[in-house]
Design a protein around this motif. Structure first.
Motif, mmCIF file in Angstrom:
data_model
loop_
_atom_site.group_PDB
_atom_site.id
_atom_site.type_symbol
_atom_site.label_atom_id
_atom_site.label_comp_id
_atom_site.label_asym_id
_atom_site.label_seq_id
_atom_site.Cartn_x
_atom_site.Cartn_y
_atom_site.Cartn_z
ATOM 1 N N PRO A 1 41.512 11.858 32.145
ATOM 2 C CA PRO A 1 40.711 12.450 31.066
ATOM 3 C C PRO A 1 40.534 11.531 29.870
ATOM 4 O O PRO A 1 39.485 11.509 29.243
ATOM 5 C CB PRO A 1 41.494 13.707 30.681
ATOM 6 C CG PRO A 1 42.870 13.467 31.186
ATOM 7 C CD PRO A 1 42.735 12.634 32.414
ATOM 8 N N VAL A 2 41.575 10.780 29.545
ATOM 9 C CA VAL A 2 41.482 9.735 28.527
ATOM 10 C C VAL A 2 42.215 8.537 29.107
ATOM 11 O O VAL A 2 43.333 8.674 29.597
ATOM 12 C CB VAL A 2 42.128 10.151 27.195
ATOM 13 C CG1 VAL A 2 41.881 9.084 26.139
ATOM 14 C CG2 VAL A 2 41.600 11.491 26.727
ATOM 15 N N MET A 3 41.604 7.371 29.057
ATOM 16 C CA MET A 3 42.212 6.201 29.675
ATOM 17 C C MET A 3 42.402 5.092 28.653
ATOM 18 O O MET A 3 41.839 5.132 27.555
ATOM 19 C CB MET A 3 41.349 5.710 30.838
ATOM 20 C CG MET A 3 39.921 5.350 30.468
ATOM 21 S SD MET A 3 38.930 4.781 31.881
ATOM 22 C CE MET A 3 39.568 3.107 32.086
ATOM 23 N N CYS A 4 43.221 4.125 28.987
ATOM 24 C CA CYS A 4 43.370 2.952 28.144
ATOM 25 C C CYS A 4 42.079 2.146 28.207
ATOM 26 O O CYS A 4 41.525 1.914 29.285
ATOM 27 C CB CYS A 4 44.537 2.095 28.634
ATOM 28 S SG CYS A 4 46.114 2.968 28.698
ATOM 29 N N ASN A 5 41.577 1.757 27.056
ATOM 30 C CA ASN A 5 40.361 0.953 27.005
ATOM 31 C C ASN A 5 40.716 -0.480 27.418
ATOM 32 O O ASN A 5 41.480 -1.154 26.720
ATOM 33 C CB ASN A 5 39.784 0.969 25.589
ATOM 34 C CG ASN A 5 38.402 0.356 25.515
ATOM 35 O OD1 ASN A 5 38.092 -0.607 26.196
ATOM 36 N ND2 ASN A 5 37.551 0.923 24.665
ATOM 37 N N PRO A 6 40.190 -0.967 28.537
ATOM 38 C CA PRO A 6 40.601 -2.285 29.023
ATOM 39 C C PRO A 6 40.216 -3.429 28.089
ATOM 40 O O PRO A 6 40.751 -4.525 28.210
ATOM 41 C CB PRO A 6 39.881 -2.407 30.376
ATOM 42 C CG PRO A 6 38.728 -1.459 30.283
ATOM 43 C CD PRO A 6 39.205 -0.325 29.427
ATOM 44 N N HIS A 7 39.322 -3.177 27.142
ATOM 45 C CA HIS A 7 38.885 -4.221 26.207
ATOM 46 C C HIS A 7 39.762 -4.294 24.957
ATOM 47 O O HIS A 7 39.745 -5.306 24.259
ATOM 48 C CB HIS A 7 37.435 -3.981 25.796
ATOM 49 C CG HIS A 7 36.471 -4.075 26.929
ATOM 50 N ND1 HIS A 7 35.732 -5.209 27.196
ATOM 51 C CD2 HIS A 7 36.135 -3.179 27.884
ATOM 52 C CE1 HIS A 7 34.979 -4.998 28.263
ATOM 53 N NE2 HIS A 7 35.203 -3.778 28.692
#
Length: 344
Positions: free
Chosen positions: A315-321
């Protein structure tokens, strides 16, 4: 392609959400969560799915007009089952009635009633799920700029925010700026608040980049004491949230703004074009843009089209950037009722 087939199967699977009541209280903090790690994970390290015109229901009289031919489930269901954490409300002032939420006259079917009523739907869900990652609500005043100015509609909006949402469950521009000279400086030099300090809270953003936004920042040039962030250019003192809906034409600018520390909004689809074509190429560009909010007309609740947007890691993920290497999705929120995409 297997990737596309997985999306289509998932969209079919989720037809049932319209008849399944929202299941609140579905998750809490993961027992494996390390608070020392959480102190380093900040709001801008997250990526979340958003819904465009989150209140919208298809109007029978406009079923022929494809750009508005989409329907959203109730916003608590969007939050609980579809993983939506960024919402959008169009606000109109109706004389003698007050603030109402709808798209425009003729396209005015909604899944919630009135501005405060729509806010209350999300507040109730938030109260039942106090460990959720922060919710963002983008608010777009729709009246003519002259009416907004003359009738003090911005002030009406903020008064209803203050009357509906508890201040201690809100993150405001003043909170983010802290002791810095400007909001931009606070974000660039000190960063956004941590996830640990932001759980169960909401952030409000004025969704306008024209005269109404200008009126807001002219009246409140530092946003001290105000409830809504403003969307301004990256070099401005109030820079915080950047919105460009087309990740193809603005890819480099979105990436640069994201790496600077601003919260970035973009859209994987528009006017139902991508949905009707079954085209996910714009979604892939949105993912590569560094965006924090990927705002769609099809978060997975429309039964009449074989297209939906799902983040691949929850539902909410770590932003890879932007996220630190130790960030994992399970640190942010357990999946609860969310059904993620099959592995790419």
């Amino acid at each position: 392609m297997d990737f596309m087939q997985g999306r289509r199967k998932l969209a079919i699977l989720l037809v049932s959400i319209f008849i399944i009541p929202s299941i609140t209280g579905c998750f809490g903090k993961d027992d494996s969560e390390d608070d020392s790690d959480l102190e380093e994970i900040r709001i801008n390290h997250l990526r979340m799915k958003g819904s465009h015109n989150s209140y919208h229901v298809k109007s029978p009289v406009l079923s022929w007009y494809q750009p508005v031919n989409y329907t959203h489930a109730s916003m608590d269901i969007q939050a609980d089952r579809l993983g939506v954490r960024q919402f959008e409300l169009d606000v109109w002032y109706v004389p003698g009635v007050g603030l109402r939420v709808y798209h425009y006259v003729g396209d005015d079917y909604t899944n919630c009633k009135g501005f405060s009523g729509c806010l209350q739907v999300l507040l109730n869900w938030s109260t039942s799920n106090p460990e959720h990652a922060p919710i963002w609500i983008f608010i777009e005043p729709k009246d003519l700029p002259s009416a907004v100015e003359e009738l003090d509609i911005i002030e009406m909006i903020q008064e209803e925010l203050a009357a509906t949402w508890p201040r201690n469950r809100t993150v405001t521009p003043e909170d983010v700026q802290g002791d810095a000279e400007t909001l931009r400086e606070g974000i660039v030099n000190n960063g956004w608040p941590t996830l640990k300090d932001s759980r169960g809270k909401v952030l409000f953003v004025m969704l306008d980049k024209t005269e109404i936004r200008d009126l807001y920042v002219e009246r409140y040039p530092t946003l001290d004491g105000q409830w809504m962030f403003a969307i301004v250019d990256e070099a401005e003192p109030l820079a915080s949230v950047i919105s460009f809906i087309n990740p193809e034409t603005q890819q480099e600018r979105l990436q640069n703004a994201s790496s600077t520390g601003f919260m970035i909004r973009t859209r994987p689809d528009s006017d139902t074009i991508e949905a009707r074509e079954g085209n996910y190429s714009r979604f892939e560009l949105a993912l590569s843009s560094g965006a924090h909010f990927i705002t769609t007309d099809f978060p997975g609740n429309d039964r009449e089209i074989d297209y939906s947007i799902w983040l691949p890691e929850g539902p909410v993920m770590c932003n890879p950037h932007t996220a630190p290497a130790h960030c994992t999705t399970r640190m942010i929120e357990p999946w609860g009722n969310y059904t993620p995409l099959p592995s790419m």
